[in-house]
Write a protein that holds these residues in place. Structure first.
Motif, PDB file in Angstrom:
ATOM      1  N   GLN A 189       0.819  -1.205   0.000  1.00 37.37           N
ATOM      2  CA  GLN A 189       0.000   0.000   0.000  1.00 37.37           C
ATOM      3  C   GLN A 189       0.855   1.258   0.000  1.00 37.37           C
ATOM      4  O   GLN A 189       0.385   2.334  -0.345  1.00 37.37           O
ATOM      5  N   GLU A 190       2.132   1.144   0.383  1.00 35.72           N
ATOM      6  CA  GLU A 190       3.034   2.291   0.416  1.00 35.72           C
ATOM      7  C   GLU A 190       3.693   2.557  -0.941  1.00 35.72           C
ATOM      8  O   GLU A 190       4.420   3.519  -1.088  1.00 35.72           O
ATOM      9  N   ARG A 191       3.464   1.709  -1.924  1.00 33.54           N
ATOM     10  CA  ARG A 191       4.048   1.880  -3.262  1.00 33.54           C
ATOM     11  C   ARG A 191       3.520   3.159  -3.912  1.00 33.54           C
ATOM     12  O   ARG A 191       2.406   3.576  -3.663  1.00 33.54           O
ATOM     13  N   HIS A 192       4.337   3.754  -4.770  1.00 33.41           N
ATOM     14  CA  HIS A 192       3.863   4.886  -5.552  1.00 33.41           C
ATOM     15  C   HIS A 192       4.153   4.631  -7.033  1.00 33.41           C
ATOM     16  O   HIS A 192       5.043   3.875  -7.381  1.00 33.41           O
ATOM     17  N   GLU A 193       3.349   5.239  -7.858  1.00 35.12           N
ATOM     18  CA  GLU A 193       3.445   5.047  -9.302  1.00 35.12           C
ATOM     19  C   GLU A 193       4.668   5.759  -9.870  1.00 35.12           C
ATOM     20  O   GLU A 193       5.106   6.779  -9.343  1.00 35.12           O
ATOM     21  N   ARG A 194       5.169   5.245 -10.969  1.00 34.69           N
ATOM     22  CA  ARG A 194       6.272   5.893 -11.679  1.00 34.69           C
ATOM     23  C   ARG A 194       5.739   7.183 -12.307  1.00 34.69           C
ATOM     24  O   ARG A 194       4.737   7.157 -13.020  1.00 34.69           O
ATOM     25  N   PRO A 195       6.384   8.321 -12.035  1.00 36.43           N
ATOM     26  CA  PRO A 195       5.917   9.569 -12.647  1.00 36.43           C
ATOM     27  C   PRO A 195       6.120   9.546 -14.166  1.00 36.43           C
ATOM     28  O   PRO A 195       7.058   8.919 -14.656  1.00 36.43           O
ATOM     29  N   ILE A 196       5.242  10.198 -14.856  1.00 33.11           N
ATOM     30  CA  ILE A 196       5.364  10.319 -16.313  1.00 33.11           C
ATOM     31  C   ILE A 196       6.078  11.635 -16.600  1.00 33.11           C
ATOM     32  O   ILE A 196       5.589  12.708 -16.242  1.00 33.11           O
ATOM     33  N   LEU A 197       7.240  11.530 -17.240  1.00 35.35           N
ATOM     34  CA  LEU A 197       8.038  12.715 -17.529  1.00 35.35           C
ATOM     35  C   LEU A 197       7.646  13.293 -18.882  1.00 35.35           C
ATOM     36  O   LEU A 197       7.327  12.563 -19.823  1.00 35.35           O
ATOM     37  N   GLY A 198       7.729  14.606 -18.973  1.00 35.58           N
ATOM     38  CA  GLY A 198       7.452  15.290 -20.232  1.00 35.58           C
ATOM     39  C   GLY A 198       8.643  15.199 -21.168  1.00 35.58           C
ATOM     40  O   GLY A 198       9.745  14.790 -20.785  1.00 35.58           O
TER      41      GLY A 198
END
Length: 111
Positions: free
Chosen positions: A31-40
């Motif tokens: 539950q502590e996981r975070h998504e990979r940000p999408i870079l521009g």
């Protein structure tokens, strides 16, 4: 004549089987996981420029690397680009780390 059970009749966490406790800990961690940000596109271009500069000049690079639980920083010199495997080779101290291109969130050439 019979012994009466003492306590409030509730089970505490100290009575949880180790297998269940491990499962609860794994669930909490997931539950502590975070998504990979999408870079521009501009951010990707900046990262690519910094990596190429480090390869060609031998200057140290500070990278921010994606991790599903907590991003981290890695400082070193890019010594090789593996375009087929889409990764870069970073030498830092006596160690060598291969980092996938898609995991690099930020790259800054150090002065």
């Amino acid at each position: 004549m019979g012994k009466k059970l003492e306590g409030n009749g509730r089970w505490g966490t100290r009575f949880i089987l180790p297998e269940y406790q491990e499962g609860f800990q794994n669930l909490k961690r997931m539950q502590e996981r975070h998504e990979r940000p999408i870079l521009g596109e501009d951010e990707r271009d900046e990262i690519n420029r910094a990596i190429l500069e480090s390869v060609h000049t031998g200057r140290r690079l500070m990278l921010t690397i994606y991790d599903p639980f907590q991003d981290y920083e890695l400082a070193g010199i890019v010594t090789k680009l593996d375009q087929q495997m889409r990764r870069i080779k970073i030498e830092h101290g006596e160690e060598v780390t291969w980092v996938p291109f898609e995991d690099v969130l930020k790259a800054l050439v150090e002065d």
